[in-house]
Design a protein around this motif. Structure first.
Motif, PDB file in Angstrom:
ATOM      1  N   UNK A 201       0.860  -1.183   0.000  1.00 40.53           N
ATOM      2  CA  UNK A 201       0.000   0.000   0.000  1.00 40.53           C
ATOM      3  C   UNK A 201       0.897   1.234   0.000  1.00 40.53           C
ATOM      4  N   UNK A 202       0.787   2.125  -1.015  1.00 42.21           N
ATOM      5  CA  UNK A 202       1.651   3.304  -1.081  1.00 42.21           C
ATOM      6  C   UNK A 202       1.552   4.149   0.190  1.00 42.21           C
ATOM      7  N   UNK A 203       2.698   4.673   0.634  1.00 42.98           N
ATOM      8  CA  UNK A 203       2.737   5.449   1.875  1.00 42.98           C
ATOM      9  C   UNK A 203       2.876   6.946   1.631  1.00 42.98           C
ATOM     10  N   UNK A 204       3.065   7.346   0.371  1.00 43.01           N
ATOM     11  CA  UNK A 204       3.430   8.730   0.082  1.00 43.01           C
ATOM     12  C   UNK A 204       2.408   9.766   0.479  1.00 43.01           C
TER      13      UNK A 204
ATOM     14  N   UNK B  47       8.099   6.689  -7.003  1.00 41.23           N
ATOM     15  CA  UNK B  47       8.368   5.283  -6.725  1.00 41.23           C
ATOM     16  C   UNK B  47       7.179   4.596  -6.087  1.00 41.23           C
ATOM     17  N   UNK B  48       7.451   3.626  -5.235  1.00 39.18           N
ATOM     18  CA  UNK B  48       6.391   2.879  -4.569  1.00 39.18           C
ATOM     19  C   UNK B  48       5.556   3.753  -3.644  1.00 39.18           C
ATOM     20  N   UNK B  49       6.106   4.864  -3.210  1.00 39.07           N
ATOM     21  CA  UNK B  49       5.332   5.776  -2.365  1.00 39.07           C
ATOM     22  C   UNK B  49       4.137   6.341  -3.115  1.00 39.07           C
ATOM     23  N   UNK B  50       4.256   6.395  -4.443  1.00 37.03           N
ATOM     24  CA  UNK B  50       3.170   6.875  -5.291  1.00 37.03           C
ATOM     25  C   UNK B  50       2.292   5.717  -5.752  1.00 37.03           C
ATOM     26  N   UNK B  51       2.921   4.694  -6.298  1.00 41.76           N
ATOM     27  CA  UNK B  51       2.213   3.497  -6.759  1.00 41.76           C
ATOM     28  C   UNK B  51       3.233   2.371  -6.864  1.00 41.76           C
ATOM     29  N   UNK B  52       2.972   1.220  -6.243  1.00 43.55           N
ATOM     30  CA  UNK B  52       3.928   0.115  -6.328  1.00 43.55           C
ATOM     31  C   UNK B  52       4.226  -0.247  -7.776  1.00 43.55           C
TER      32      UNK B  52
ATOM     33  N   UNK C  93       7.807  -1.630 -10.594  1.00 45.08           N
ATOM     34  CA  UNK C  93       9.039  -2.396 -10.685  1.00 45.08           C
ATOM     35  C   UNK C  93      10.254  -1.480 -10.574  1.00 45.08           C
ATOM     36  N   UNK C  94      11.429  -2.094 -10.659  1.00 46.43           N
ATOM     37  CA  UNK C  94      12.696  -1.396 -10.502  1.00 46.43           C
ATOM     38  C   UNK C  94      12.861  -0.307 -11.561  1.00 46.43           C
ATOM     39  N   UNK C  95      12.495  -0.618 -12.808  1.00 42.45           N
ATOM     40  CA  UNK C  95      12.653   0.362 -13.883  1.00 42.45           C
ATOM     41  C   UNK C  95      11.825   1.608 -13.591  1.00 42.45           C
ATOM     42  N   UNK C  96      10.596   1.407 -13.186  1.00 39.49           N
ATOM     43  CA  UNK C  96       9.734   2.547 -12.877  1.00 39.49           C
ATOM     44  C   UNK C  96      10.308   3.348 -11.717  1.00 39.49           C
ATOM     45  N   UNK C  97      10.820   2.665 -10.698  1.00 37.54           N
ATOM     46  CA  UNK C  97      11.367   3.365  -9.542  1.00 37.54           C
ATOM     47  C   UNK C  97      12.519   4.275  -9.938  1.00 37.54           C
ATOM     48  N   UNK C  98      13.469   3.744 -10.716  1.00 39.82           N
ATOM     49  CA  UNK C  98      14.632   4.530 -11.116  1.00 39.82           C
ATOM     50  C   UNK C  98      14.218   5.700 -12.007  1.00 39.82           C
ATOM     51  N   UNK C  99      13.338   5.432 -12.956  1.00 41.17           N
ATOM     52  CA  UNK C  99      12.944   6.483 -13.888  1.00 41.17           C
ATOM     53  C   UNK C  99      12.111   7.565 -13.222  1.00 41.17           C
ATOM     54  N   UNK C 100      11.244   7.206 -12.286  1.00 42.52           N
ATOM     55  CA  UNK C 100      10.481   8.249 -11.593  1.00 42.52           C
ATOM     56  C   UNK C 100      11.396   9.073 -10.694  1.00 42.52           C
ATOM     57  N   UNK C 101      12.411   8.434 -10.119  1.00 41.88           N
ATOM     58  CA  UNK C 101      13.376   9.187  -9.324  1.00 41.88           C
ATOM     59  C   UNK C 101      14.136  10.189 -10.167  1.00 41.88           C
ATOM     60  N   UNK C 102      14.596   9.732 -11.336  1.00 41.92           N
ATOM     61  CA  UNK C 102      15.324  10.633 -12.234  1.00 41.92           C
ATOM     62  C   UNK C 102      14.427  11.764 -12.720  1.00 41.92           C
TER      63      UNK C 102
END
Length: 650
Positions: free
Chosen positions: A607-610, A628-633, A635-644
């Motif tokens: 469950x996203x915590x953001x 990242x997962x704080x917005x919506x769980x 995968x790794x690719x999404x996490x890195x790209x949303x961070x960037x």
């Protein structure tokens, strides 16, 4: 150019990896070093035409010091359908020429791979030496006639001429991985009784004819590299002895070099080995071919470790080393290794995210390099007015946001409640098959320190912490919290979140009976770790299969491994109750069953915590990014790209 003998390279005085940076002959060409970018699909083309995105992708790899680039497989026959670029008519020459011209300023030798998928097609006509389908779900391929074979041989020759006209320095035929030449070579799939079947001399005839037609079409000035399987890694498929003999025949037909790989569509865990596979798993195939031919040999197979790559060359196992995924993750790998700046290399963790996306027909992306696949638009423009950026949470998205923001000139701090940076990377890396993840975690943490990011660990952050820091922007990368559904007994003393078991926070004695509720990535990793430590493990999953969220090749390998190691896998099963010593569940038919359980591990979802964390900050008028997962769980690719992306937008 002066040719350099293609035999064993002797180490030169200096660094341990200098042997990689000695020149080597490829026919009449001389490559400046022994590192070759392996051909890997990108899906950056449009309807078979090379695009500016494709060109930017290859330019970026050329800038990193690689000796040669083999551009991804291009289709040679007009009636084939696929996501690959095409070289089957002059219509595709403008884009190919533009690509070669764009790489000309760099000291790199550029070739292109010629490809016919045969029966391994997603759509369009499926053809093969014999009417043997790829699997039970695939269509029965059309058995090629002798005239049709001659037409395809001519297609290869015409494609090679176009490659020469486009300015490429060499061509490579994809004769491996179950594509058409490989299919002819396979005794399992080639059942012909004419001159193209039977013994090896018949089965290698198609490859020899293609090699001869290409060399006849382009002449001796354009070397032909032939990619061959050392073995198919299939029951009754091509084996190493026949592969070596086939390589000799193909060299006799005109090939200037042999690139040795392994596996087919049915054994992709060999071809594109996941992180659980040891590095260098295909070295022996290259060494066997190298001992039997008098032309250069290329080795491949997770050889992005500089020590191992140098050892392959210095030992004479191969003359060149292919790097594919490693150059997607780190385009500057050659230059960094040559300069001895090993700690600056972004590590490829062999997660196969790039492969998985392209396999689904999506554009290439990388789980550790957000620039990959979007080089044309990528820019780390320095900020005009630096801001104070506070990143809360140090999972993959948080660390990447902090890195990019600092590179652009912001003042950045990162806050993590655990004692080390990494968030869920730490937990994921604890599974026996996932230790590579910890390499990436260590790399990112080191880069943040080098860049001067202010690091706070063991720090619980709330609204008062943010208020005292007075940031201009807060990046919320707090991840997601485990889902805990209202199952009777789920609050029992023997029931734990799976992450606690991965971390070793719960003592699980040898022989303990563990039921993992949920067959997600976390559930599978928990089962793997506990089984290795001697527990009796069962996975109970509501869906039809386990491993959702895991890349397809890694998933296949993990499921096989779990079953082989004795993990009981129950799918279409819904847990309805947990009691001391047992778990009750309903099976696919609705019947109620029981499993003994000394320990229950919950890996049900997230469950996203953001929004919960950021709510008071938004109310206070603070600029917030949730990612990242704080917005919506994801995968790794999404996490890195949303961070960037978050850092690029500040």
């Amino acid at each position: 150019m002066n040719a350099v003998a293609p035999h064993r390279a002797e180490p030169v005085a200096g660094g341990a990896h200098d042997v990689l940076f000695t020149p080597v002959a490829l026919g009449p060409l001389t490559l400046r070093n022994r590192l070759v970018m392996a051909p890997m699909g990108t899906c950056l083309d449009e309807s078979g035409h090379i695009t500016d995105d494709t060109i930017a992708y290859y330019v970026r790899r050329s800038q990193g010091g690689v000796g040669a680039i083999t551009v991804e497989g291009c289709l040679v026959s007009a009636d084939t359908v696929g996501p690959e670029p095409k070289i089957c008519s002059d219509d595709y020459l403008p884009g190919l020429r533009k690509l070669v011209d764009a790489l000309a300023p760099y000291d790199v030798t550029v070739g292109v791979q010629l490809m016919h998928p045969g029966r391994q097609v997603v759509e369009g006509p499926s053809v093969a030496p014999s009417p043997v389908p790829l699997n039970s779900h695939a269509p029965v391929p059309h058995e090629l006639t002798a005239d049709e074979i001659a037409t395809i041989v001519a297609d290869y020759a015409d494609a090679a001429r176009r490659a020469r006209d486009a300015g490429f320095s060499f061509v490579e035929v994809h004769g491996a991985h179950g594509y058409l030449p490989s299919n002819f070579l396979s005794p399992q799939h080639n059942h012909r009784t004419d001159g193209y079947g039977g013994d090896l001399a018949g089965r290698v005839r198609f490859s020899a004819e293609v090699a001869g037609a290409i060399t006849g079409a382009v002449g001796p000035g354009m070397p032909l590299v032939w990619r061959i399987n050392g073995e198919d890694a299939e029951r009754d498929g091509l084996g190493l002895d026949e592969s070596v003999a086939a390589a000799r025949a193909i060299v006799d037909a005109g090939a200037s070099a042999i690139s040795v790989t392994a596996g087919t569509w049915l054994s992709l865990q060999v071809t594109l080995a996941p992180m659980s596979t040891p590095r260098g798993h295909m070295r022996r195939f290259a060494a066997a071919v190298r001992s039997a031919v008098d032309v250069p040999v290329m080795a491949v197979g997770r050889l992005d470790d500089p020590d191992m790559a140098a050892e392959v060359i210095a030992s004479g196992e191969a003359d060149m080393v292919l790097i594919g995924r490693g150059l997607i993750a780190e385009p500057d790998w050659p230059d960094l290794v040559h300069a001895g700046r090993l700690d600056e290399r972004r590590p490829c963790i062999a997660c196969n995210a790039c492969v998985d996306l392209v396999g689904r027909g999506e554009r290439a992306r990388c789980a550790v390099n957000p620039e990959a696949g979007r080089e044309r638009e990528w820019s780390l423009n320095p900020v005009v007015t630096p801001r104070r950026v506070m990143v809360v949470g140090s999972g993959p998205s948080g660390m990447e946001a902090a890195r990019i923001a600092r590179l652009r000139g912001h003042t950045v701090s990162i806050w993590e409640r655990d004692d080390e940076l990494g968030g869920k990377l730490e937990v994921a890396g604890l599974a026996p098959s996932k230790h590579e993840v910890l390499r990436y975690r260590a790399f990112q943490a080191a880069r943040l320190r080098t860049l001067g990011v202010e690091i706070h660990t063991g720090a619980e952050v709330d609204a008062s912490t943010v208020a005292s820091e007075k940031p201009d922007v807060v990046v919320v990368a707090t991840g997601a919290d485990p889902l805990v559904p209202p199952i009777p007994g789920i609050d029992g003393a023997h029931v734990h979140d799976a992450q606690r078991l991965l971390r070793g926070d719960v003592d699980v004695p040898t022989g303990a009976r563990v039921v993992v509720v949920g067959g997600s990535a976390t559930g599978c990793e928990t089962a793997e770790l506990l089984r290795e430590r001697g527990a009796e493990v069962a996975i109970v999953e509501m869906a039809r299969s386990i491993g959702r969220g895991i890349e397809a090749i890694t998933r296949r390998q993990m499921v096989r491994s779990l079953r082989h190691d004795g993990v009981q896998v129950l799918t279409n099963a819904t847990v309805v109750g947990i009691e001391p010593g047992l778990v009750r569940f309903t099976d696919a038919e609705g019947g109620e069953q029981e499993l003994p359980a000394d320990v229950v591990a919950l890996a049900i979802g997230w469950r996203p915590s953001g929004k919960t964390f950021s709510g008071p900050l938004v109310e206070a008028g603070i600029e917030v990014r949730i990612l990242g997962d704080a917005d919506a769980p994801g995968d790794f690719v999404r996490a890195i790209n949303t961070g960037a992306d978050a850092a690029l937008s500040i």
